[in-house]
Design a protein around this motif. Structure first.
Motif, PDB file in Angstrom:
ATOM      1  N   ILE A  98      -1.881 -15.926  -9.747  1.00  0.00           N
ATOM      2  CA  ILE A  98      -2.860 -16.775  -9.043  1.00  0.00           C
ATOM      3  C   ILE A  98      -3.623 -15.953  -8.015  1.00  0.00           C
ATOM      4  CG2 ILE A  98      -3.155 -18.815  -7.598  1.00  0.00           C
ATOM      5  CD1 ILE A  98      -2.295 -19.387 -10.480  1.00  0.00           C
ATOM      6  N   TYR A  99      -2.897 -15.155  -7.242  1.00  0.00           N
ATOM      7  CA  TYR A  99      -3.561 -14.320  -6.234  1.00  0.00           C
ATOM      8  C   TYR A  99      -4.484 -13.302  -6.897  1.00  0.00           C
ATOM      9  CZ  TYR A  99      -0.907 -15.893  -2.146  1.00  0.00           C
ATOM     10  OH  TYR A  99      -0.398 -16.632  -1.103  1.00  0.00           O
ATOM     11  N   ALA A 100      -3.998 -12.635  -7.947  1.00  0.00           N
ATOM     12  CA  ALA A 100      -4.809 -11.609  -8.596  1.00  0.00           C
ATOM     13  C   ALA A 100      -6.093 -12.205  -9.176  1.00  0.00           C
ATOM     14  CB  ALA A 100      -3.996 -10.924  -9.693  1.00  0.00           C
ATOM     15  N   ALA A 101      -5.975 -13.351  -9.841  1.00  0.00           N
ATOM     16  CA  ALA A 101      -7.149 -13.979 -10.439  1.00  0.00           C
ATOM     17  C   ALA A 101      -8.131 -14.431  -9.363  1.00  0.00           C
ATOM     18  CB  ALA A 101      -6.725 -15.164 -11.302  1.00  0.00           C
ATOM     19  N   GLY A 102      -7.624 -15.114  -8.343  1.00  0.00           N
ATOM     20  CA  GLY A 102      -8.499 -15.621  -7.287  1.00  0.00           C
ATOM     21  C   GLY A 102      -9.129 -14.518  -6.465  1.00  0.00           C
ATOM     22  N   LEU A 104      -1.713  -4.238 -10.928  1.00  0.00           N
ATOM     23  CA  LEU A 104      -0.339  -4.252 -10.417  1.00  0.00           C
ATOM     24  C   LEU A 104       0.451  -5.410 -11.011  1.00  0.00           C
ATOM     25  CD1 LEU A 104      -0.625  -3.386  -6.607  1.00  0.00           C
ATOM     26  CD2 LEU A 104       0.282  -1.959  -8.439  1.00  0.00           C
ATOM     27  N   ILE A 105      -0.140  -6.579 -11.016  1.00  0.00           N
ATOM     28  CA  ILE A 105       0.562  -7.745 -11.557  1.00  0.00           C
ATOM     29  C   ILE A 105       0.780  -7.584 -13.062  1.00  0.00           C
ATOM     30  CG2 ILE A 105       0.441 -10.235 -11.920  1.00  0.00           C
ATOM     31  CD1 ILE A 105       1.016  -9.394  -9.046  1.00  0.00           C
ATOM     32  N   LEU A 139      -4.600  -1.642   5.758  1.00  0.00           N
ATOM     33  CA  LEU A 139      -5.090  -1.944   4.413  1.00  0.00           C
ATOM     34  C   LEU A 139      -5.706  -0.704   3.773  1.00  0.00           C
ATOM     35  CD1 LEU A 139      -5.729  -4.005   2.169  1.00  0.00           C
ATOM     36  CD2 LEU A 139      -7.869  -4.489   3.370  1.00  0.00           C
ATOM     37  N   LEU A 140      -6.369   0.135   4.569  1.00  0.00           N
ATOM     38  CA  LEU A 140      -6.948   1.361   4.041  1.00  0.00           C
ATOM     39  C   LEU A 140      -5.872   2.258   3.445  1.00  0.00           C
ATOM     40  CD1 LEU A 140      -9.473   2.225   6.890  1.00  0.00           C
ATOM     41  CD2 LEU A 140     -10.014   1.300   4.642  1.00  0.00           C
ATOM     42  N   VAL A 141      -4.736   2.335   4.124  1.00  0.00           N
ATOM     43  CA  VAL A 141      -3.648   3.199   3.673  1.00  0.00           C
ATOM     44  C   VAL A 141      -3.085   2.715   2.346  1.00  0.00           C
ATOM     45  CG1 VAL A 141      -1.379   4.140   4.248  1.00  0.00           C
ATOM     46  CG2 VAL A 141      -3.078   3.798   6.054  1.00  0.00           C
ATOM     47  N   ILE A 142      -2.694   1.442   2.279  1.00  0.00           N
ATOM     48  CA  ILE A 142      -2.064   0.925   1.063  1.00  0.00           C
ATOM     49  C   ILE A 142      -3.063   0.895  -0.095  1.00  0.00           C
ATOM     50  CG2 ILE A 142      -2.542  -1.485   1.620  1.00  0.00           C
ATOM     51  CD1 ILE A 142       0.576  -0.066  -0.143  1.00  0.00           C
ATOM     52  N   THR A 143      -4.351   0.680   0.196  1.00  0.00           N
ATOM     53  CA  THR A 143      -5.355   0.671  -0.869  1.00  0.00           C
ATOM     54  C   THR A 143      -5.490   2.055  -1.492  1.00  0.00           C
ATOM     55  OG1 THR A 143      -6.576  -1.115   0.219  1.00  0.00           O
ATOM     56  CG2 THR A 143      -7.758   0.180  -1.434  1.00  0.00           C
ATOM     57  N   VAL A 144      -5.540   3.086  -0.658  1.00  0.00           N
ATOM     58  CA  VAL A 144      -5.635   4.457  -1.174  1.00  0.00           C
ATOM     59  C   VAL A 144      -4.383   4.807  -1.983  1.00  0.00           C
ATOM     60  CG1 VAL A 144      -5.686   6.893  -0.514  1.00  0.00           C
ATOM     61  CG2 VAL A 144      -7.197   5.256   0.624  1.00  0.00           C
ATOM     62  N   LEU A 145      -3.210   4.417  -1.476  1.00  0.00           N
ATOM     63  CA  LEU A 145      -1.965   4.733  -2.167  1.00  0.00           C
ATOM     64  C   LEU A 145      -1.874   4.031  -3.528  1.00  0.00           C
ATOM     65  CD1 LEU A 145       0.563   4.597   0.803  1.00  0.00           C
ATOM     66  CD2 LEU A 145      -0.343   6.625  -0.326  1.00  0.00           C
ATOM     67  N   VAL A 146      -2.197   2.751  -3.544  1.00  0.00           N
ATOM     68  CA  VAL A 146      -2.125   2.005  -4.805  1.00  0.00           C
ATOM     69  C   VAL A 146      -3.165   2.521  -5.789  1.00  0.00           C
ATOM     70  CG1 VAL A 146      -2.467  -0.259  -5.859  1.00  0.00           C
ATOM     71  CG2 VAL A 146      -1.119  -0.044  -3.778  1.00  0.00           C
ATOM     72  N   ALA A 147      -4.373   2.796  -5.312  1.00  0.00           N
ATOM     73  CA  ALA A 147      -5.408   3.332  -6.198  1.00  0.00           C
ATOM     74  C   ALA A 147      -4.976   4.674  -6.783  1.00  0.00           C
ATOM     75  CB  ALA A 147      -6.724   3.483  -5.436  1.00  0.00           C
ATOM     76  N   GLY A 148      -4.390   5.539  -5.956  1.00  0.00           N
ATOM     77  CA  GLY A 148      -3.895   6.821  -6.451  1.00  0.00           C
ATOM     78  C   GLY A 148      -2.799   6.646  -7.477  1.00  0.00           C
ATOM     79  N   SER A 199       6.280  -5.697  -4.779  1.00  0.00           N
ATOM     80  CA  SER A 199       6.266  -5.440  -3.330  1.00  0.00           C
ATOM     81  C   SER A 199       4.932  -4.844  -2.901  1.00  0.00           C
ATOM     82  CB  SER A 199       7.408  -4.494  -2.951  1.00  0.00           C
ATOM     83  OG  SER A 199       8.658  -5.075  -3.220  1.00  0.00           O
ATOM     84  N   ALA A 200       4.411  -3.925  -3.703  1.00  0.00           N
ATOM     85  CA  ALA A 200       3.096  -3.352  -3.395  1.00  0.00           C
ATOM     86  C   ALA A 200       2.010  -4.429  -3.444  1.00  0.00           C
ATOM     87  CB  ALA A 200       2.777  -2.229  -4.377  1.00  0.00           C
ATOM     88  N   ALA A 201       2.092  -5.320  -4.429  1.00  0.00           N
ATOM     89  CA  ALA A 201       1.118  -6.410  -4.524  1.00  0.00           C
ATOM     90  C   ALA A 201       1.210  -7.334  -3.315  1.00  0.00           C
ATOM     91  CB  ALA A 201       1.334  -7.195  -5.816  1.00  0.00           C
TER      92      ALA A 201
END
Length: 562
Positions: A349-353, A316-317, A242-251, A276-278
């Protein structure tokens, strides 16, 4: 959850629960027999009947049986010992009926050309399997707790344990077949081919595969602590990703204000990439959250990553929805865009929740990410409902796409010359064929002519070549290596049926002169980006190679990665 086994090690899983073992073995044998029967009715290989036999002669029925027989027994294997016989039988009938209806509808909407068993499109198979998995693991904990909605930790325990069992069972089945192939190779080198012939016979391979899978489910269905240990290790490893994908998406999101979205839109698959990233974020957030118990919280760094990742879902969404709205506004609905829209709806739904779960502690005291639990259950129910609607007459993507495309044509959003008649003819099934027949009767002579032309065409490529309304065009071709020349007469105006017609940019069409067959005559080999990829349509890039003689009287086209 109640544990049907008392064995601490799992080694007595067949002897210690003979009733359950017998039930699972029986389910595996029945499934193997049914699948072999279906395969046999559709077999057309050497030594078998050249003609299809019932039920393969009835595509909707055959597709319904294939989908029900492939997935319902797997659900029954997972439900044995966890649901009462009555509850399992009732749920099995409902699941089989739902799968059969999905399969029936999918086959019934397709046209007969190039239509072969099992008559099912891949999206239906994949989404049906996902819907069954989700629905089963919503029902089992609810039935066990005798409530409509069970505790979240029960959902977590049931679903993730089943995921581990499924992966181990598939691995066990694959290892079994690797050993059989190894044994067959050993016997073959000493001149004995009986095992090779045996495993090549479907009457053996299909039932044995189902039986071995059923045995694997039984062997992995041991004391819950053992499976929980494997699951804990797997979740622990995944959670650190999760650390990896979080840094990548944030970047990625931080770079967008400086780079803009044009590059993303030019890929032609922006929505798929972002969704896919979401999805990766959602899965990895749950590997870190797990059952959410106070005594099972992840380290502080992962808790921070979970909050950040939960917030990142929203942009992302929104990007995915923006990309979809642009494509739909420009080119209308297609089945792929409708499915992507459904995925985006679940993503909302996922993003809001998740966003609420991450940010609500700033103004309301609550347990760490606690609202995530309700979001997961609501999103799971919505996912099952959306899948059932999409692959049934209710929200059939082909029917909705055809209606939208025809409406665009009638209101002038797209001209008769640019309208995609090939979509109706080759990609929209029976609704598309029906709409094309209506267009062939249109009072607009241009629309009617082009619709009739599409009806008389056997493939999309020929349909493009038959468009005689397009004027000749001089191709723009770059020469390789630099400084070389092409034979006189190669770069001349050509009509639409010539592969050089699509060469609109010398940077994307390269040609070189070679004597390819040693006959003393020069041929020209060209390579170009596909027109589809140049125009930014959905799909992967393609390379087309064209071989032509120097006098341009012979042109042959081949495709790689098409």
């Amino acid at each position: 959850m109640t544990d049907p086994f008392n064995d601490q090690t799992g080694r007595a899983s067949l002897n210690g629960a003979r009733g359950l073992a017998a039930a699972r073995i029986g389910i595996g044998l029945v499934q193997g027999g049914l699948l072999y029967f279906l395969w046999r009715s559709a077999a057309q290989s050497e030594g078998l009947s050249d003609a299809l036999t019932w039920p393969a002669t009835n595509p909707p029925l055959f597709a319904a049986l294939v989908l029900a027989c492939a997935f319902t027994p797997v659900m029954l294997l997972a439900g044995v010992g966890r649901l009462s016989v009555k509850a399992l039988a009732l749920w099995g009938v409902i699941a089989a009926a739902a799968l059969a209806l999905l399969g029936w509808h999918d086959a019934a909407q397709q046209t007969s050309e190039h239509f072969r068993p099992p008559y099912l499109r891949f999206p239906v198979i994949a989404f049906a399997a996902a819907a069954l998995f989700i629905a089963h693991h919503l029902i089992v904990p609810a039935v066990a707790s005798r409530r409509w909605i069970a505790d979240f930790d029960d959902y977590f325990d049931t679903a993730w344990k089943a995921g581990v069992q499924l992966a181990l069972s598939l691995g066990f089945t694959g290892a079994f077949w690797l050993l059989l192939f190894l044994g067959a190779a050993l016997f073959r080198i000493i001149g004995l081919r009986f095992l090779e012939d045996l495993i090549g016979d479907e009457w053996f391979s299909i039932p044995v595969t189902c039986l071995v899978f059923a045995v694997a489910v039984q062997l992995t269905d041991v004391r819950s602590g053992l499976i929980r240990g494997v699951r804990t290790v797997a979740l622990m490893l995944l959670s650190w990703l999760l650390l990896v994908i979080t840094v990548l998406v944030a970047g990625f999101l931080l770079a967008l204000p400086f780079t803009g979205l044009d590059g993303l839109w030019k890929t032609g698959s922006a929505t798929a990439l972002v969704l896919s990233a979401a999805a990766a974020l959602i899965i990895l957030i749950n590997t870190a959250y797990q059952d959410g118990r106070e005594d099972n919280l992840p380290p502080v760094v992962l808790r921070v990553a979970v909050r950040v990742a939960a917030v990142l879902l929203t942009p992302l969404i929104l990007i995915a929805i923006w990309g979809l709205s642009l494509r739909i506004g420009q080119h209308g609905l297609t089945p792929d865009r409708i499915i992507a829209s459904a995925c985006a709806l679940v993503g909302v739904i996922y993003a809001a929740g998740y966003g609420w779960a991450a940010l609500s502690p700033f103004w309301k005291k609550t347990a760490w990410m606690k609202p995530l639990e309700r979001t997961n259950v609501a999103a799971a129910v919505l996912t099952v409902a959306v899948i059932l609607a999409l692959f049934s007459p209710l929200l059939d993507p082909a029917r909705l796409s055809v209606g939208d495309q025809v409406a665009r044509l009638k209101r002038g959003a797209v001209s008769a010359a640019l309208f995609d008649y090939g979509f109706l003819r080759f990609e929209a099934g029976k609704p598309g064929r029906a709409a094309l027949a209506d267009l062939a009767k249109s009072s607009n002579a241009e629309i009617a002519r082009r619709a009739k032309q599409a009806q008389a065409t056997d493939n999309r490529y020929d349909l493009k070549q038959k468009d005689e309304s397009l004027p000749p065009r001089t191709p723009r071709v770059g020469v390789w290596p630099e400084g070389a020349t092409l034979p006189a007469g190669f770069v001349t105006p050509v009509r639409r049926d010539d592969p050089r017609y699509d060469c609109e940019d010398a940077a994307e069409c390269l040609a070189t002169a070679r004597d390819l067959n040693g006959d003393g005559k020069t041929e020209v080999l060209t390579a170009s980006a596909s027109p589809c990829s140049r125009k930014g349509r959905m799909g992967s890039g393609r390379i087309r190679a064209t071989i032509g003689s120097s006098s341009a009287d012979r042109v042959q086209t081949t495709c790689a990665n098409c």
